[in-house]
Design an enzyme around this catalytic site. Sequence first.
Site, PDB file in Angstrom:
ATOM      1  N   TYR A 254       4.014   4.897  11.517  1.00  0.00           N
ATOM      2  CA  TYR A 254       4.283   3.456  11.719  1.00  0.00           C
ATOM      3  C   TYR A 254       5.160   2.822  10.644  1.00  0.00           C
ATOM      4  CZ  TYR A 254       0.111   3.259   8.712  1.00  0.00           C
ATOM      5  OH  TYR A 254      -0.792   3.450   7.706  1.00  0.00           O
TER       6      TYR A 254
ATOM      7  N   ARG B 273       0.861  -1.187   0.000  1.00  0.00           N
ATOM      8  CA  ARG B 273       0.000   0.000   0.000  1.00  0.00           C
ATOM      9  C   ARG B 273       0.892   1.230   0.000  1.00  0.00           C
ATOM     10  NH1 ARG B 273      -2.260   0.636   5.394  1.00  0.00           N
ATOM     11  NH2 ARG B 273      -0.863   2.394   5.489  1.00  0.00           N
TER      12      ARG B 273
ATOM     13  N   HIS C 116      -3.405   4.515   4.904  1.00  0.00           N
ATOM     14  CA  HIS C 116      -4.597   3.641   4.898  1.00  0.00           C
ATOM     15  C   HIS C 116      -5.782   4.342   4.210  1.00  0.00           C
ATOM     16  CE1 HIS C 116      -7.580   0.792   6.282  1.00  0.00           C
ATOM     17  NE2 HIS C 116      -8.253   1.782   6.847  1.00  0.00           N
TER      18      HIS C 116
HETATM   19  C1  LIG Z   1     -15.081  -6.015  11.593  1.00  0.00           C
HETATM   20  C2  LIG Z   1     -14.204  -4.810  11.519  1.00  0.00           C
HETATM   21  N1  LIG Z   1     -13.284  -4.582  12.471  1.00  0.00           N
HETATM   22  C3  LIG Z   1     -12.495  -3.490  12.422  1.00  0.00           C
HETATM   23  C4  LIG Z   1     -12.655  -2.583  11.400  1.00  0.00           C
HETATM   24  C5  LIG Z   1     -11.771  -1.331  11.358  1.00  0.00           C
HETATM   25  N2  LIG Z   1     -10.831  -1.418  10.254  1.00  0.00           N
HETATM   26  C6  LIG Z   1     -11.081  -0.788   9.089  1.00  0.00           C
HETATM   27  S1  LIG Z   1      -9.910  -1.035   7.979  1.00  0.00           S
HETATM   28  C7  LIG Z   1      -9.007  -2.000   9.020  1.00  0.00           C
HETATM   29  C8  LIG Z   1      -7.707  -2.611   8.574  1.00  0.00           C
HETATM   30  C9  LIG Z   1      -7.918  -3.656   7.516  1.00  0.00           C
HETATM   31  O1  LIG Z   1      -6.706  -4.047   6.955  1.00  0.00           O
HETATM   32  P1  LIG Z   1      -6.614  -5.084   5.777  1.00  0.00           P
HETATM   33  O2  LIG Z   1      -7.635  -6.145   5.918  1.00  0.00           O
HETATM   34  O3  LIG Z   1      -5.211  -5.516   5.672  1.00  0.00           O
HETATM   35  O4  LIG Z   1      -7.054  -4.254   4.490  1.00  0.00           O
HETATM   36  P2  LIG Z   1      -6.416  -2.944   3.845  1.00  0.00           P
HETATM   37  O5  LIG Z   1      -7.108  -1.767   4.505  1.00  0.00           O
HETATM   38  O6  LIG Z   1      -4.951  -2.952   4.073  1.00  0.00           O
HETATM   39  O7  LIG Z   1      -6.784  -3.022   2.411  1.00  0.00           O
HETATM   40  C10 LIG Z   1      -9.635  -2.091  10.253  1.00  0.00           C
HETATM   41  C11 LIG Z   1      -9.107  -2.835  11.411  1.00  0.00           C
HETATM   42  C12 LIG Z   1     -13.641  -2.837  10.430  1.00  0.00           C
HETATM   43  N3  LIG Z   1     -13.840  -2.033   9.390  1.00  0.00           N
HETATM   44  N4  LIG Z   1     -14.397  -3.955  10.499  1.00  0.00           N
END
Ligand SMILES: Cc1ncc(C[n+]2csc(CCOP(=O)(O)OP(=O)(O)O)c2C)c(N)n1
Length: 390
Positions: free
Chosen positions: A284, A271, A275
Amino acid sequence: MTVMEQRGVYRPTPPPAWQLRTDPAPLLPDAEPYRVLGTEAAGKADEELLGRLYAQLVRGRRYNTQATALTKQGRLAVYPSSTGQEACEVAAALVLQDRDWLFPSYRDTLAAVARGLDPVQALTLLRGDWHTGYDPREHRIAPLCTPLATQLPHAVGLAHAARLKGDDVVALAMVGDGGTSEGDFHEALNFAAVWRAPVVFLVQNNGFAISVPLDKQTAAPSLAHKAVGYGMPGRLVDGNDAAAVHEVLSEAVSRAREGGGPTLVEAVTYRMEAHTNADDATRYRGDAEVEAWRDHDPILLLERELTERGLLDEDRTRAVRYDAEAMAADLRERMNRDPDLDPMDLFGHVYAEQTSQLREQAAQLRAELEASAEEGAEGAGGADGEESGR
Ligand SMILES: Cc1ncc(C[n+]2csc(CCOP(=O)(O)OP(=O)(O)O)c2C)c(N)n1
């Protein structure tokens, strides 16, 4: 003798020799991510496909930079950029037939756009304008999913149901590395394998779940290895190599279509942006890490290959960029128009029958809207009065 034995219901048998139910070796992913560009395998890659992937990657990058710019201009509430991940997004869209289904996460609006969805519609939810922004059935793109991994059991359910009905449909579900820690990931993969559902799971391992790096997320040898525990093949692929991702996903889709069951594909990518626009990635991770990935940029890798093979000249590059600019200009222009929205729609499409709290809140909002409309009318009248008094 027990009562059960007397009735002949329970007949003890000697324990069977224990054996593995499936040979795990064919399910195991390669030790290294599979690559095509810059390898011998590139010679076999279809030239027309490489050209199409290139045009889509350039368009996709431009879409990402434009959407990010719109957040800075206050025209888009939030944007989770897929800059650096365009090869996965584009390949996921191109391997599907019109009749198949795509199940994207919030980061995958580009996959939806590459599948043909209007970029404005793809961004409607992230703008906060409307529930989904498009008709999922018309485009065969499930709503963008914000609760992590919940799109995965939906994809399995749809694919399994299609198979029971005899419909030739494959579902491709996208999820991040962080999403693989969710219970929904486990449940989806387990059911998919037991039912041999025609599903492909594409995990984009982009290194982070917001600020959480992969080594704090899992102790597995790779995310693709998780497939073996469910009894499906795991494939590991270089997620920045568009030709490789396309090939691996195409194979997985064909396998699903032919009744071979699900596949888990881990695409190793990065990425490049934070985020979302609301995140500060410098807290980080260091610049050096991000810079190192610039040499492994998906557009650069494909451009190198096409140029070396004499498939990309200046005219072609100019035409591709022109097309991308035209898309961005159109997106900018339409996103700059104020949408005509009714705030009362907030209460629609959630419950068939409203809860008492929601009815109360709706009444409150209606009263506020009516009061501000009256104020507006009076204000407008006052201004007219001043004008005419001059
Ligand atoms: C069930 C749930 N728990 C927590 C969140 C908060 N949250 C949003 S994005 C994220 C990180 C997700 O990372 P990843 O799956 O690696 O996907 P990326 O954003 O890197 O594409 C979190 C913890 C959420 N959206 N849904």
